[in-house]
Design a protein around this motif. Structure first.
Motif, mmCIF file in Angstrom:
data_model
loop_
_atom_site.group_PDB
_atom_site.id
_atom_site.type_symbol
_atom_site.label_atom_id
_atom_site.label_comp_id
_atom_site.label_asym_id
_atom_site.label_seq_id
_atom_site.Cartn_x
_atom_site.Cartn_y
_atom_site.Cartn_z
ATOM 1 N N ARG A 73 0.840 -1.205 0.000
ATOM 2 C CA ARG A 73 0.000 0.000 0.000
ATOM 3 C C ARG A 73 0.874 1.254 0.000
ATOM 4 O O ARG A 73 0.601 2.228 -0.713
ATOM 5 N N PHE A 104 2.371 1.977 -3.393
ATOM 6 C CA PHE A 104 1.390 2.645 -4.251
ATOM 7 C C PHE A 104 1.171 4.095 -3.813
ATOM 8 O O PHE A 104 0.990 4.975 -4.659
ATOM 9 N N GLU A 107 1.801 7.268 -6.103
ATOM 10 C CA GLU A 107 0.783 8.302 -6.299
ATOM 11 C C GLU A 107 1.356 9.693 -6.046
ATOM 12 O O GLU A 107 1.064 10.647 -6.796
ATOM 13 N N PHE A 120 -3.263 7.842 -11.472
ATOM 14 C CA PHE A 120 -3.147 6.431 -11.854
ATOM 15 C C PHE A 120 -3.748 6.175 -13.233
ATOM 16 O O PHE A 120 -3.289 5.306 -13.957
ATOM 17 N N LYS A 153 -3.975 -3.636 -6.179
ATOM 18 C CA LYS A 153 -4.044 -3.317 -7.613
ATOM 19 C C LYS A 153 -5.494 -3.141 -8.055
ATOM 20 O O LYS A 153 -5.819 -2.196 -8.769
ATOM 21 N N GLN A 206 -8.058 -2.247 -6.350
ATOM 22 C CA GLN A 206 -8.637 -1.007 -5.811
ATOM 23 C C GLN A 206 -8.227 0.186 -6.667
ATOM 24 O O GLN A 206 -9.021 1.085 -6.915
ATOM 25 N N ILE A 207 -6.995 0.178 -7.124
ATOM 26 C CA ILE A 207 -6.450 1.319 -7.863
ATOM 27 C C ILE A 207 -6.839 1.280 -9.331
ATOM 28 O O ILE A 207 -7.187 2.306 -9.914
#
Length: 132
Positions: free
Chosen positions: A54, A57, A61, A71, A95, A97-98
């Motif tokens: 997390r 990521f 971001e 993203f 992954k 979720q994004i």
């Protein structure tokens, strides 16, 4: 001739200075993001694997944001995994979720045996919106 520009997130972690690399390079309308890991501000790995993914990521971001990207601007992803078989479920949960809906970016996953104390790394190429 296209010139390159180094991009750093506002609250960059210590690894950039310690190892002498840029978080990302802007070249024309492309952003080439260096491998992002789940590091804390001081550059040490987050020990909990799910939190490390997390945080990687989150670091990605922040780097994208520093270049005016999100993203959804990512076109290519490469991830590095120290134990892909056992880690993949955790990584896929983040992954998904994004990148919850198509179009999905290209994605290459590579199993490695060393990531300097980390267990996951993600690098991307993104197209910078509004740049030609």
């Amino acid at each position: 001739m296209t010139t390159s520009e180094a991009i750093f997130p506002q609250d960059r972690h210590a690894l950039y200075e310690a190892h002498g690399y840029s978080a990302a390079i802007r070249s024309g309308d492309l952003l080439f993001v260096s491998g992002q890991v789940g590091s804390r501000e001081d550059g040490t790995p987050e020990p909990d694997f799910a939190k490390q993914v997390r945080l990687a990521f989150d670091n990605l971001e922040a780097t994208l944001d520093a270049a005016g990207c999100t993203f959804s601007d990512i076109v290519d992803v490469t991830t590095f995994h120290t134990d892909p078989e056992n880690q993949f479920g955790t990584i896929m949960a983040v992954k998904n979720q994004i990148f919850g809906k198509p179009p999905y970016p290209n994605w290459t996953a590579v199993g490695v045996n060393w990531l300097a104390g980390f267990d996951f790394e993600i690098k991307v190429i993104a197209r910078i919106p509004g740049r030609a």
